[in-house]
Design a protein around this motif. Structure first.
Motif, PDB file in Angstrom:
ATOM      1  N   PRO A 189       4.012  -7.723 -16.874  1.00  0.00           N
ATOM      2  CA  PRO A 189       2.585  -9.052 -16.924  1.00  0.00           C
ATOM      3  C   PRO A 189       1.220  -8.192 -16.626  1.00  0.00           C
ATOM      4  O   PRO A 189       0.993  -8.096 -14.842  1.00  0.00           O
ATOM      5  N   SER A 190       0.411  -9.247 -16.146  1.00  0.00           N
ATOM      6  CA  SER A 190      -0.691  -9.204 -16.232  1.00  0.00           C
ATOM      7  C   SER A 190      -1.003  -9.711 -14.371  1.00  0.00           C
ATOM      8  O   SER A 190      -2.418  -8.610 -13.881  1.00  0.00           O
ATOM      9  N   ARG A 191      -0.137 -10.050 -13.974  1.00  0.00           N
ATOM     10  CA  ARG A 191      -0.314 -10.363 -12.511  1.00  0.00           C
ATOM     11  C   ARG A 191       0.094  -9.230 -11.784  1.00  0.00           C
ATOM     12  O   ARG A 191      -0.360  -9.381  -9.788  1.00  0.00           O
ATOM     13  N   PHE A 192       0.893  -8.491 -11.732  1.00  0.00           N
ATOM     14  CA  PHE A 192       0.272  -7.031 -11.232  1.00  0.00           C
ATOM     15  C   PHE A 192      -0.564  -6.008 -11.795  1.00  0.00           C
ATOM     16  O   PHE A 192      -0.914  -6.037 -12.422  1.00  0.00           O
ATOM     17  N   ASN A 193      -1.073  -5.954 -10.590  1.00  0.00           N
ATOM     18  CA  ASN A 193      -2.021  -4.710 -10.658  1.00  0.00           C
ATOM     19  C   ASN A 193      -2.135  -3.492 -10.033  1.00  0.00           C
ATOM     20  O   ASN A 193      -1.804  -3.524  -8.562  1.00  0.00           O
ATOM     21  N   GLY A 194      -2.855  -2.222 -10.055  1.00  0.00           N
ATOM     22  CA  GLY A 194      -2.146  -1.282  -9.698  1.00  0.00           C
ATOM     23  C   GLY A 194      -4.455  -0.493  -9.255  1.00  0.00           C
ATOM     24  O   GLY A 194      -4.577  -0.676 -10.411  1.00  0.00           O
ATOM     25  N   SER A 195      -4.150  -0.378  -7.816  1.00  0.00           N
ATOM     26  CA  SER A 195      -5.809   0.708  -8.036  1.00  0.00           C
ATOM     27  C   SER A 195      -5.144   1.195  -6.868  1.00  0.00           C
ATOM     28  O   SER A 195      -4.629   2.042  -6.771  1.00  0.00           O
ATOM     29  N   GLY A 196      -6.871   2.312  -6.799  1.00  0.00           N
ATOM     30  CA  GLY A 196      -6.818   3.044  -5.784  1.00  0.00           C
ATOM     31  C   GLY A 196      -7.021   5.272  -6.644  1.00  0.00           C
ATOM     32  O   GLY A 196      -6.509   5.199  -7.767  1.00  0.00           O
ATOM     33  N   SER A 197      -7.217   5.837  -5.989  1.00  0.00           N
ATOM     34  CA  SER A 197      -7.249   6.956  -6.415  1.00  0.00           C
ATOM     35  C   SER A 197      -7.207   8.174  -5.227  1.00  0.00           C
ATOM     36  O   SER A 197      -8.154   7.524  -4.147  1.00  0.00           O
ATOM     37  N   GLY A 198      -7.157   9.548  -5.228  1.00  0.00           N
ATOM     38  CA  GLY A 198      -7.164  10.264  -4.025  1.00  0.00           C
ATOM     39  C   GLY A 198      -5.844  10.191  -3.212  1.00  0.00           C
ATOM     40  O   GLY A 198      -4.799  10.872  -3.692  1.00  0.00           O
ATOM     41  N   THR A 199      -6.341   9.363  -2.477  1.00  0.00           N
ATOM     42  CA  THR A 199      -4.487   9.428  -1.204  1.00  0.00           C
ATOM     43  C   THR A 199      -4.318   8.288  -1.082  1.00  0.00           C
ATOM     44  O   THR A 199      -2.985   7.876  -0.393  1.00  0.00           O
ATOM     45  N   ASP A 200      -5.421   7.064  -1.333  1.00  0.00           N
ATOM     46  CA  ASP A 200      -4.883   6.190  -1.519  1.00  0.00           C
ATOM     47  C   ASP A 200      -4.838   4.918  -2.032  1.00  0.00           C
ATOM     48  O   ASP A 200      -5.399   4.322  -3.055  1.00  0.00           O
ATOM     49  N   PHE A 201      -3.970   4.250  -1.900  1.00  0.00           N
ATOM     50  CA  PHE A 201      -3.162   3.002  -3.306  1.00  0.00           C
ATOM     51  C   PHE A 201      -2.738   1.902  -2.764  1.00  0.00           C
ATOM     52  O   PHE A 201      -2.246   1.678  -2.028  1.00  0.00           O
ATOM     53  N   THR A 202      -2.949   1.172  -4.677  1.00  0.00           N
ATOM     54  CA  THR A 202      -2.478  -0.210  -3.249  1.00  0.00           C
ATOM     55  C   THR A 202      -1.673  -1.191  -4.829  1.00  0.00           C
ATOM     56  O   THR A 202      -2.260  -0.877  -6.241  1.00  0.00           O
ATOM     57  N   LEU A 203      -0.883  -2.199  -5.233  1.00  0.00           N
ATOM     58  CA  LEU A 203       0.278  -2.683  -5.558  1.00  0.00           C
ATOM     59  C   LEU A 203      -0.430  -4.005  -5.368  1.00  0.00           C
ATOM     60  O   LEU A 203       0.138  -4.232  -3.972  1.00  0.00           O
ATOM     61  N   THR A 204      -0.481  -4.707  -6.556  1.00  0.00           N
ATOM     62  CA  THR A 204      -0.973  -6.104  -6.122  1.00  0.00           C
ATOM     63  C   THR A 204      -0.279  -7.167  -7.015  1.00  0.00           C
ATOM     64  O   THR A 204      -0.562  -7.212  -8.095  1.00  0.00           O
ATOM     65  N   ILE A 205       0.298  -8.003  -6.465  1.00  0.00           N
ATOM     66  CA  ILE A 205       0.981  -9.043  -7.741  1.00  0.00           C
ATOM     67  C   ILE A 205       0.257 -10.425  -6.933  1.00  0.00           C
ATOM     68  O   ILE A 205       0.362 -10.763  -5.544  1.00  0.00           O
ATOM     69  N   SER A 206      -0.181 -10.948  -7.884  1.00  0.00           N
ATOM     70  CA  SER A 206      -1.519 -12.418  -7.588  1.00  0.00           C
ATOM     71  C   SER A 206      -0.930 -13.153  -7.243  1.00  0.00           C
ATOM     72  O   SER A 206      -1.828 -14.334  -6.882  1.00  0.00           O
ATOM     73  N   SER A 207       0.603 -13.585  -8.699  1.00  0.00           N
ATOM     74  CA  SER A 207       1.013 -14.921  -8.191  1.00  0.00           C
ATOM     75  C   SER A 207       2.795 -14.416  -8.080  1.00  0.00           C
ATOM     76  O   SER A 207       3.062 -14.780  -8.641  1.00  0.00           O
ATOM     77  N   LEU A 208       3.922 -14.432  -7.456  1.00  0.00           N
ATOM     78  CA  LEU A 208       4.318 -14.140  -6.474  1.00  0.00           C
ATOM     79  C   LEU A 208       5.033 -15.380  -7.610  1.00  0.00           C
ATOM     80  O   LEU A 208       5.579 -15.804  -7.294  1.00  0.00           O
ATOM     81  N   GLN A 209       6.101 -14.260  -8.425  1.00  0.00           N
ATOM     82  CA  GLN A 209       7.000 -14.955  -9.802  1.00  0.00           C
ATOM     83  C   GLN A 209       8.510 -14.723  -8.892  1.00  0.00           C
ATOM     84  O   GLN A 209       9.277 -13.913  -8.371  1.00  0.00           O
TER      85      GLN A 209
ATOM     86  N   THR B  89       0.551  -1.133   0.427  1.00  0.00           N
ATOM     87  CA  THR B  89      -0.303   0.157  -0.033  1.00  0.00           C
ATOM     88  C   THR B  89       0.938   0.706  -0.366  1.00  0.00           C
ATOM     89  O   THR B  89       2.046   1.073   0.371  1.00  0.00           O
ATOM     90  N   CYS B  90       0.527   2.321  -0.787  1.00  0.00           N
ATOM     91  CA  CYS B  90       1.177   3.161  -0.767  1.00  0.00           C
ATOM     92  C   CYS B  90       0.145   4.613  -0.150  1.00  0.00           C
ATOM     93  O   CYS B  90      -1.364   4.729  -1.026  1.00  0.00           O
ATOM     94  N   ARG B  91       0.619   5.269   0.514  1.00  0.00           N
ATOM     95  CA  ARG B  91      -0.989   6.394   1.285  1.00  0.00           C
ATOM     96  C   ARG B  91      -0.140   7.926   0.888  1.00  0.00           C
ATOM     97  O   ARG B  91       0.949   8.368   1.471  1.00  0.00           O
ATOM     98  N   ALA B  92      -0.626   8.632   0.370  1.00  0.00           N
ATOM     99  CA  ALA B  92      -0.232  10.567   0.162  1.00  0.00           C
ATOM    100  C   ALA B  92      -0.756  11.385   1.033  1.00  0.00           C
ATOM    101  O   ALA B  92      -1.868  11.245   1.570  1.00  0.00           O
ATOM    102  N   SER B  93       0.010  11.847   1.082  1.00  0.00           N
ATOM    103  CA  SER B  93      -0.355  13.144   2.322  1.00  0.00           C
ATOM    104  C   SER B  93      -1.234  13.997   2.122  1.00  0.00           C
ATOM    105  O   SER B  93      -1.880  14.884   2.675  1.00  0.00           O
ATOM    106  N   GLN B  94      -1.888  13.832   0.602  1.00  0.00           N
ATOM    107  CA  GLN B  94      -2.881  14.797   0.464  1.00  0.00           C
ATOM    108  C   GLN B  94      -3.306  14.238  -1.004  1.00  0.00           C
ATOM    109  O   GLN B  94      -2.857  13.742  -1.605  1.00  0.00           O
ATOM    110  N   GLY B  95      -4.249  14.628  -1.374  1.00  0.00           N
ATOM    111  CA  GLY B  95      -4.846  14.053  -2.844  1.00  0.00           C
ATOM    112  C   GLY B  95      -3.893  14.374  -3.880  1.00  0.00           C
ATOM    113  O   GLY B  95      -3.401  15.510  -3.955  1.00  0.00           O
ATOM    114  N   ILE B  96      -3.912  12.567  -4.714  1.00  0.00           N
ATOM    115  CA  ILE B  96      -2.883  13.397  -5.753  1.00  0.00           C
ATOM    116  C   ILE B  96      -3.495  12.529  -7.021  1.00  0.00           C
ATOM    117  O   ILE B  96      -3.940  11.976  -8.248  1.00  0.00           O
TER     118      ILE B  96
END
Lengths: 107, 122
Positions: free
Chosen positions: A59-79, A22-29
């Motif tokens: 690779p599609s196993r990497f996925n990013g999500s979020g907006s504003g201040t909170d974001f996530t990077l997910t690796i679905s099946s670590l290689q 997870t990644c959190r910004a100190s203000q909205g980005i």
């Protein structure tokens, strides 16, 4: 300046595991967030931009999500090639700022 | 194939100067903004500076920690980016990376070099 805070700072995982950083910004980005992968002695690699758009060739196993201040990077099946340090970066405003990094190590 | 190759790093005394170069190939430098990013030993990535392209008047941005001491420049005809570093401090010790910036709506660093090490020490 916008501060970027990643968690955890490090994690241990096995091949095949699902990993979330997870990644959190100190203000909205909005969605002006990128994720990079960095291995020691190598050039950093761009993975994701605009919070959720995969760079070409990533690779599609990497996925990013979020907006504003909170974001996530997910690796679905670590290689094996995914063991590295991951950084988020905001590019909403100058100075551009990175999170402190999350080191993904082998369990 | 996009390639960026940094050079010019080395050992320099505090207060000294150094000029880093980044030679690029596989793309047209004049089309792109370019960044310098550094990583101090045991630390994370730190953005240093950006130069925009000719279409945006070669304007520049700097991190507060280097503003007034470092100057980013470019010679598009030579496929080269530079970082002139003056009044160096021990805390400037780092691997310095150049990165291509792709602007397609937003502007992000999409290709990076492998870096050049700068050590500031007496």
């Amino acid at each position: 300046d916008i501060q970027m805070t990643q968690s955890p700072s490090s994690l241990s995982a096995s091949v095949g595991d699902r990993v979330t950083i997870t990644c959190r910004a100190s203000q909205g980005i909005s969605n002006f967030l990128a994720w990079f992968q960095h291995k020691a002695g190598k050039a950093p690699k761009s993975l994701i931009h605009t919070a959720s758009s995969l760079q070409s060739g990533v690779p599609s196993r990497f996925n990013g999500s979020g907006s504003g201040t909170d974001f996530t990077l997910t690796i679905s099946s670590l290689q094996p090639e995914d063991f590295a340090t991951y950084y988020c970066q905001q590019y909403n405003s100058y100075p551009l700022t990175f999170g402190q990094g999350t080191k993904v190590e082998m369990k | 194939e996009v390639q960026l190759v940094e050079s010019g790093g080395g050992l320099v005394q505090p207060g000294g100067s150094l000029r880093l170069s980044c030679v690029v190939s596989g793309f047209t430098l004049s089309d792109h903004y370019m960044d310098w990013v550094r990583q101090a030993p045991g630390r994370g990535l730190e953005w240093v500076s950006r130069t925009r392209n000719k279409a945006h008047s070669f304007t520049t941005e700097y991190a507060a920690s280097v503003k007034g001491r470092f100057t980013i420049s470019r010679e598009d005809s030579k496929n080269s980016l530079y970082l002139q570093m003056n009044s160096l401090k021990t805390e400037d010790t780092a691997v310095y990376y150049c990165a291509r910036v792709y602007c397609g709506g937003d502007c992000i660093s999409d290709y990076w070099g492998q870096g050049t090490l700068v050590t500031v020490s007496s």
